[in-house]
Design a protein around this motif. Structure first.
Motif, mmCIF file in Angstrom:
data_model
loop_
_atom_site.group_PDB
_atom_site.id
_atom_site.type_symbol
_atom_site.label_atom_id
_atom_site.label_comp_id
_atom_site.label_asym_id
_atom_site.label_seq_id
_atom_site.Cartn_x
_atom_site.Cartn_y
_atom_site.Cartn_z
ATOM 1 N N SER A 155 -16.498 109.955 84.918
ATOM 2 C CA SER A 155 -16.087 109.366 86.193
ATOM 3 C C SER A 155 -15.317 108.075 85.961
ATOM 4 C CB SER A 155 -17.318 109.052 87.055
ATOM 5 O OG SER A 155 -18.039 110.221 87.353
ATOM 6 N N LEU A 156 -14.459 107.777 86.903
ATOM 7 C CA LEU A 156 -13.756 106.511 86.952
ATOM 8 C C LEU A 156 -13.615 106.092 88.405
ATOM 9 C CD1 LEU A 156 -10.800 106.920 84.403
ATOM 10 C CD2 LEU A 156 -12.724 105.342 84.192
ATOM 11 N N ARG A 157 -13.536 104.800 88.620
ATOM 12 C CA ARG A 157 -13.289 104.269 89.963
ATOM 13 C C ARG A 157 -12.055 103.390 89.908
ATOM 14 N NH1 ARG A 157 -16.345 99.642 93.436
ATOM 15 N NH2 ARG A 157 -16.137 100.559 95.525
ATOM 16 N N LEU A 158 -11.031 103.807 90.623
ATOM 17 C CA LEU A 158 -9.809 103.036 90.710
ATOM 18 C C LEU A 158 -9.878 102.102 91.910
ATOM 19 C CD1 LEU A 158 -7.139 105.804 90.036
ATOM 20 C CD2 LEU A 158 -8.480 104.473 88.392
ATOM 21 N N SER A 159 -9.271 100.940 91.746
ATOM 22 C CA SER A 159 -9.178 99.976 92.837
ATOM 23 C C SER A 159 -7.721 99.610 93.059
ATOM 24 C CB SER A 159 -9.962 98.704 92.507
ATOM 25 O OG SER A 159 -11.324 98.979 92.315
ATOM 26 N N CYS A 160 -7.412 99.237 94.281
ATOM 27 C CA CYS A 160 -6.065 98.793 94.627
ATOM 28 C C CYS A 160 -6.198 97.589 95.552
ATOM 29 C CB CYS A 160 -5.297 99.914 95.303
ATOM 30 S SG CYS A 160 -3.702 99.413 95.997
ATOM 31 N N ALA A 161 -5.909 96.430 95.022
ATOM 32 C CA ALA A 161 -5.979 95.203 95.804
ATOM 33 C C ALA A 161 -4.645 94.974 96.505
ATOM 34 C CB ALA A 161 -6.319 94.028 94.903
ATOM 35 N N ALA A 162 -4.699 94.802 97.812
ATOM 36 C CA ALA A 162 -3.489 94.629 98.599
ATOM 37 C C ALA A 162 -3.323 93.182 99.031
ATOM 38 C CB ALA A 162 -3.525 95.521 99.831
ATOM 39 N N SER A 163 -2.089 92.720 99.000
ATOM 40 C CA SER A 163 -1.746 91.420 99.567
ATOM 41 C C SER A 163 -0.461 91.582 100.362
ATOM 42 C CB SER A 163 -1.585 90.356 98.475
ATOM 43 O OG SER A 163 -0.567 90.730 97.567
ATOM 44 N N GLY A 164 -0.348 90.806 101.433
ATOM 45 C CA GLY A 164 0.808 90.958 102.306
ATOM 46 C C GLY A 164 0.751 92.219 103.153
ATOM 47 N N TYR A 165 -0.388 92.870 103.137
ATOM 48 C CA TYR A 165 -0.577 94.130 103.879
ATOM 49 C C TYR A 165 -2.060 94.260 104.191
ATOM 50 C CZ TYR A 165 -0.071 99.096 105.053
ATOM 51 O OH TYR A 165 -0.045 100.296 105.704
ATOM 52 N N THR A 166 -2.364 94.680 105.401
ATOM 53 C CA THR A 166 -3.762 94.848 105.811
ATOM 54 C C THR A 166 -4.139 96.319 105.705
ATOM 55 O OG1 THR A 166 -3.539 92.995 107.341
ATOM 56 C CG2 THR A 166 -5.401 94.481 107.674
ATOM 57 N N VAL A 167 -5.105 96.625 104.839
ATOM 58 C CA VAL A 167 -5.422 98.032 104.565
ATOM 59 C C VAL A 167 -5.962 98.759 105.787
ATOM 60 C CG1 VAL A 167 -5.820 97.573 102.125
ATOM 61 C CG2 VAL A 167 -7.758 97.567 103.706
ATOM 62 N N SER A 168 -6.465 98.004 106.765
ATOM 63 C CA SER A 168 -7.015 98.644 107.957
ATOM 64 C C SER A 168 -5.931 99.033 108.948
ATOM 65 C CB SER A 168 -8.024 97.711 108.629
ATOM 66 O OG SER A 168 -7.388 96.516 109.038
ATOM 67 N N ARG A 169 -4.712 98.610 108.692
ATOM 68 C CA ARG A 169 -3.656 98.741 109.686
ATOM 69 C C ARG A 169 -3.165 100.168 109.882
ATOM 70 N NH1 ARG A 169 2.023 95.825 108.540
ATOM 71 N NH2 ARG A 169 2.638 97.876 107.793
ATOM 72 N N TYR A 170 -2.984 100.849 108.791
ATOM 73 C CA TYR A 170 -2.334 102.175 108.853
ATOM 74 C C TYR A 170 -2.880 103.003 107.707
ATOM 75 C CZ TYR A 170 1.656 105.441 109.316
ATOM 76 O OH TYR A 170 2.453 106.551 109.473
ATOM 77 N N CYS A 171 -2.117 103.936 107.202
ATOM 78 C CA CYS A 171 -2.587 104.798 106.126
ATOM 79 C C CYS A 171 -2.504 104.093 104.775
ATOM 80 C CB CYS A 171 -1.730 106.050 106.031
ATOM 81 S SG CYS A 171 -1.717 107.062 107.517
ATOM 82 N N MET A 172 -3.430 104.463 103.924
ATOM 83 C CA MET A 172 -3.361 104.113 102.512
ATOM 84 C C MET A 172 -3.569 105.409 101.736
ATOM 85 S SD MET A 172 -3.026 100.722 102.233
ATOM 86 C CE MET A 172 -3.505 100.425 100.534
ATOM 87 N N GLY A 173 -3.037 105.472 100.541
ATOM 88 C CA GLY A 173 -3.192 106.707 99.787
ATOM 89 C C GLY A 173 -3.121 106.513 98.294
ATOM 90 N N TRP A 174 -3.514 107.559 97.589
ATOM 91 C CA TRP A 174 -3.394 107.623 96.142
ATOM 92 C C TRP A 174 -2.512 108.817 95.773
ATOM 93 C CZ3 TRP A 174 -5.060 103.940 92.880
ATOM 94 C CH2 TRP A 174 -6.042 103.059 93.316
ATOM 95 N N PHE A 175 -1.652 108.574 94.820
ATOM 96 C CA PHE A 175 -0.786 109.610 94.270
ATOM 97 C C PHE A 175 -0.915 109.573 92.754
ATOM 98 C CE2 PHE A 175 1.816 110.785 98.000
ATOM 99 C CZ PHE A 175 1.417 109.795 98.878
ATOM 100 N N ARG A 176 -0.450 110.617 92.096
ATOM 101 C CA ARG A 176 -0.453 110.600 90.642
ATOM 102 C C ARG A 176 0.776 111.300 90.113
ATOM 103 N NH1 ARG A 176 -5.566 114.713 89.345
ATOM 104 N NH2 ARG A 176 -4.449 116.689 89.727
ATOM 105 N N GLN A 177 1.140 110.973 88.898
ATOM 106 C CA GLN A 177 2.329 111.567 88.306
ATOM 107 C C GLN A 177 2.177 111.673 86.800
ATOM 108 O OE1 GLN A 177 6.042 109.581 89.249
ATOM 109 N NE2 GLN A 177 7.176 111.490 88.978
#
Length: 124
Positions: A17-39
């Motif tokens: 298992s792993l837990r990824l985190s994404c710290a946002a600044s200049g953007y409020t995560v509660s505002r709209y969609c957030m997502g994870w992608f991979r490549q």
């Protein structure tokens, strides 16, 4: 200026298992969609999961039951809990924030802001 900074990637054996985190600044995560992608190099970017402003979630079929997307509005941080990892999950994982005019559409959301990515490597 919107900044998304991923962390938590690394190397793990299959089944781990792993837990990824994404710290946002200049953007409020509660505002709209957030997502994870991979490549994976040489392949198209693949959607992983989306969490909407009301915290409803959606997943790519291959991740259902193994991955969990969540967010902490107080910390303004997005998470991706990844369990039962498989070698085919090896990829660079990117955090994305929704934007109404965003160019990337996935699971009902448009994304216009991207992090730099964090590498996940799963060995067999």
């Amino acid at each position: 200026q919107v900044q998304l900074v991923e962390s938590g990637g690394g190397s793990v054996q299959a089944g781990g298992s792993l837990r990824l985190s994404c710290a946002a600044s200049g953007y409020t995560v509660s505002r709209y969609c957030m997502g994870w992608f991979r490549q994976v190099p040489g392949k198209e970017r693949e959607g992983v999961a989306v969490i909407e402003g009301d915290s409803s979630t959606s997943y790519a079929d291959s991740m259902k039951g193994r991955f969990t997307i969540s967010k902490d509005n107080a910390k303004n941080t997005l998470y991706l809990q990844m369990n039962s990892l498989k070698p085919e999950d090896t990829a660079m994982y990117y955090c994305a924030a929704g934007e109404f005019g965003g160019l990337v559409w996935y699971l009902g959301c448009r994304f216009g802001y991207w992090g730099q990515g964090t590498q996940v490597t799963v060995s067999s």
